[in-house]
Design a protein around this motif. Structure first.
Motif, short mmCIF file in Angstrom:
data_model
loop_
_atom_site.label_atom_id
_atom_site.label_comp_id
_atom_site.label_asym_id
_atom_site.label_seq_id
_atom_site.Cartn_x
_atom_site.Cartn_y
_atom_site.Cartn_z
N LEU A 48 0.82 -1.12 0.09
CA LEU A 48 -0.02 0.10 0.00
C LEU A 48 0.82 1.34 -0.08
CD1 LEU A 48 -2.71 -0.88 2.47
CD2 LEU A 48 -2.97 -0.66 0.07
N THR A 49 2.05 1.18 0.83
CA THR A 49 2.84 2.58 0.91
C THR A 49 3.44 2.59 -0.50
OG1 THR A 49 3.37 1.96 3.06
CG2 THR A 49 4.98 3.27 1.94
N ASP A 50 3.89 1.67 -1.21
CA ASP A 50 4.20 1.77 -2.62
C ASP A 50 3.36 2.19 -3.56
OD1 ASP A 50 6.22 1.34 -4.67
OD2 ASP A 50 5.16 -0.43 -5.28
N PHE A 51 2.25 1.65 -3.49
CA PHE A 51 1.10 2.28 -4.56
C PHE A 51 0.82 3.48 -4.50
CE2 PHE A 51 -0.68 -2.35 -5.59
CZ PHE A 51 0.40 -2.45 -6.14
N ALA A 52 0.62 3.83 -3.03
CA ALA A 52 0.25 5.20 -2.78
C ALA A 52 1.23 6.27 -3.44
CB ALA A 52 0.00 5.57 -1.21
N ALA A 53 2.61 5.93 -3.36
CA ALA A 53 3.42 6.84 -3.75
C ALA A 53 3.73 6.80 -5.01
CB ALA A 53 5.02 6.52 -3.05
N ASP A 54 3.31 6.11 -5.57
CA ASP A 54 3.64 5.75 -7.33
C ASP A 54 2.44 6.59 -8.28
OD1 ASP A 54 4.26 4.97 -9.92
OD2 ASP A 54 4.33 3.00 -9.49
N PRO A 55 2.80 7.67 -8.85
CA PRO A 55 1.82 8.29 -9.56
C PRO A 55 1.30 7.61 -10.65
CG PRO A 55 4.15 9.14 -10.14
CD PRO A 55 4.34 7.93 -9.02
N GLU A 56 1.99 6.40 -11.15
CA GLU A 56 1.50 5.63 -12.06
C GLU A 56 0.39 4.96 -11.88
OE1 GLU A 56 2.65 5.89 -15.52
OE2 GLU A 56 3.80 7.54 -14.77
#
Length: 268
Positions: A48-56
């Motif tokens: 979730l942390t990774d996805f939230a920070a990824d603008p793609e």
């Protein structure tokens, strides 16, 4: 065809993938109906942390592997090792709360794709998502009253906001399993489809949302959250609305409409 999913945080019990603006978080413990252990909750937080920070990543889909369950709750086989003392229970509860809060507060639209059992912690996880799509044979339930478990306020509040106090009490008091149609009537799920139609439905919704204006979508998500509060932050809501009208995406949306073409939104 979706690309392969990859293990997260060194465990193959949690998988993730990114494709076409959509991030997928997959609970991968099918031999136990995707019951969740502590290591899985830790990996879920990382995803979730990774996805939230990824603008793609513009949309998140949460689902379970194996075809028989979304998530069936906590892995009871690990209760003695992971929840055998007051300190262990507190640590486990704190980690699950982190994941529930991260999913409930996720800044982008979230969809739970539910096939099979959605029980206990699985129901709590699904309730944290913005939308829930389920198959006709899916089942839902919260068996806390059969296990002597307590449920904290945030989870119950989210359920009450979704289905209302009466259905929330029915789910908890009875500890029964309910059909997908029961869940649809309660407002627990948005759509119920045949098993072979779920993937196409979820992929279509996810792709459609990912192609829409990110600032508009994000503003509506935030404003809906404020609308549920007794004292909403109206200044925040106004800023979000003004931000949409001041964006390049607003210009692109108007031009695309006039030129009869699909808009290409950038989130700026």
């Amino acid at each position: 065809m979706l690309p392969p999913a990859h293990p997260a945080l060194g465990t193959d019990k949690m998988l993730s993938r990114k494709a076409g603006g959509v991030g997928w978080m997959i609970f991968n413990n099918p031999e136990r109906h995707n019951a969740v252990s502590m290591e899985m909750w830790l990996a879920a937080e990382q995803i979730l942390t990774d996805f939230a920070a990824d603008p793609e990543v513009r949309v998140l889909v949460v689902t379970g592997a194996g075809g028989k369950a979304f998530v069936s709750g906590a892995d009871i086989s690990k209760f003695e090792s992971e929840r055998g003392s007051a300190e262990a229970v507190a640590a486990y509860q704190a980690q699950t709360a982190k994941v529930y809060e991260a999913l409930a507060d996720f800044p982008k639209p979230t969809i739970a794709a539910i096939r099979g059992h959605c029980i206990g912690g699985g129901s709590a996880l699904a309730v944290c998502c913005d939308m829930r799509m389920a198959t006709e044979k899916s089942t839902f339930g919260i068996p806390a009253a059969k296990l002597g478990l307590g449920y904290p306020l945030p989870g119950i509040r989210r359920l009450v906001h979704l289905v209302g106090p009466s259905f929330a009490k029915e789910l908890f008091f009875s500890a029964k399993k309910f059909s997908a149609e029961d869940a649809r009537i309660m407002g627990l799920v948005n759509r119920v489809v045949p098993d072979d139609a779920l993937d196409a439905l979820v992929e279509d919704y996810a792709a459609t949302i990912a192609g829409n204006a990110p600032l508009t979508v994000a503003s509506v998500k935030a404003i809906v959250a404020e609308a549920l509060k007794p004292d909403p932050d109206e200044a925040l809501c106004d800023r979000l609305v003004r931000g949409c009208f001041a964006s390049q995406d607003y210009i692109e949306g108007r031009r695309a409409f006039m030129e009869k073409r699909a808009p290409q939104f950038t989130g700026s």
